[in-house]
Design an enzyme around this catalytic site. Sequence first.
Site, mmCIF file in Angstrom:
data_model
loop_
_atom_site.group_PDB
_atom_site.id
_atom_site.type_symbol
_atom_site.label_atom_id
_atom_site.label_comp_id
_atom_site.label_asym_id
_atom_site.label_seq_id
_atom_site.Cartn_x
_atom_site.Cartn_y
_atom_site.Cartn_z
ATOM 1 N N ARG A 79 0.834 -1.215 0.000
ATOM 2 C CA ARG A 79 0.000 0.000 0.000
ATOM 3 C C ARG A 79 0.863 1.257 0.000
ATOM 4 O O ARG A 79 0.430 2.317 -0.475
ATOM 5 C CB ARG A 79 -0.973 -0.042 1.182
ATOM 6 N N GLU A 100 2.982 -6.334 13.654
ATOM 7 C CA GLU A 100 1.983 -6.500 14.706
ATOM 8 C C GLU A 100 1.554 -7.970 14.729
ATOM 9 O O GLU A 100 1.157 -8.500 15.747
ATOM 10 C CB GLU A 100 0.780 -5.591 14.401
HETATM 11 P P1 AMP Z 1 4.219 -2.058 12.094
HETATM 12 O O1 AMP Z 1 5.488 -2.590 11.516
HETATM 13 O O2 AMP Z 1 3.798 -2.795 13.329
HETATM 14 O O3 AMP Z 1 4.262 -0.559 12.285
HETATM 15 O O4 AMP Z 1 3.064 -2.374 11.027
HETATM 16 C C1 AMP Z 1 2.892 -1.573 9.903
HETATM 17 C C2 AMP Z 1 2.683 -2.378 8.651
HETATM 18 O O5 AMP Z 1 1.794 -3.476 8.845
HETATM 19 C C3 AMP Z 1 2.076 -1.523 7.566
HETATM 20 O O6 AMP Z 1 2.660 -1.875 6.308
HETATM 21 C C4 AMP Z 1 0.604 -1.840 7.621
HETATM 22 O O7 AMP Z 1 0.066 -1.828 6.335
HETATM 23 C C5 AMP Z 1 0.523 -3.207 8.277
HETATM 24 N N1 AMP Z 1 -0.407 -3.264 9.414
HETATM 25 C C6 AMP Z 1 -0.076 -3.460 10.723
HETATM 26 N N2 AMP Z 1 -1.140 -3.464 11.518
HETATM 27 C C7 AMP Z 1 -2.198 -3.226 10.714
HETATM 28 C C8 AMP Z 1 -3.619 -3.062 10.946
HETATM 29 N N3 AMP Z 1 -4.155 -3.156 12.184
HETATM 30 N N4 AMP Z 1 -4.409 -2.806 9.874
HETATM 31 C C9 AMP Z 1 -3.875 -2.699 8.642
HETATM 32 N N5 AMP Z 1 -2.568 -2.849 8.349
HETATM 33 C C10 AMP Z 1 -1.728 -3.098 9.370
#
Ligand code: AMP
Length: 181
Positions: free
Chosen positions: A64, A101
């Site tokens: 995205r 996550e």
């Molecule tokens: P993080 O590395 O934990 O900051 O996660 C960010 C990445 O994971 C991004 O590329 C987001 O598109 C995806 N992502 C993580 N959590 C979510 C969520 N709750 N909803 C949508 N995309 C998420």
Amino acid sequence: MDLRGGMDIKSHIRTIPDYPKPGIMFRDITTLFADPAALRASIDEMIWPFLKTPIDFVAGIEARGFILGGAVAHELGLGFIPIRKKGKLPAKTIGQEYSLEYGVDMIEIHADAISKGNRVLLVDDLIATGGTALAAAELIHRSGGDVVAATFVIDLPDLGGVARLNEKGIDVHTLVDFEGD
Ligand code: AMP
């Protein structure tokens, strides 16, 4: 309601409970991408703090971050560098592991994409724990570049990603937040 340029960006983001795993509230931005006014307002809002900032490249994180990053690069008159999942880039790469996550993964950048001293604006749709963005920043740093700032549509503030990027000296700009994740 949080109006951005007269547009309620948050209302265009759809929430899918328990995707891709139980307990995750997935913030689905495809509904925002499909709405021309919401997409335009989001890109405008993502770039305005950087209109006068010296930047050499926009880097977007698969997938995205490519859609948003391509539009941000176009609007700022800059080139775009893709940061991709492992095994997708055709030339020589450098890679970095990171925690999501919901899991562990690796991202890569072309080894010759960035030159020493290049100033890079990092783009993705959402920041949660900040693990992905920090891994991307590490790749840019290892390539000799500097991450000037990072810009996201969505912040999940309870997961602390923005604070983590700030601790590394990265200025972060986000448009909407979902608390309680
Ligand atoms: P993080 O590395 O934990 O900051 O996660 C960010 C990445 O994971 C991004 O590329 C987001 O598109 C995806 N992502 C993580 N959590 C979510 C969520 N709750 N909803 C949508 N995309 C998420």
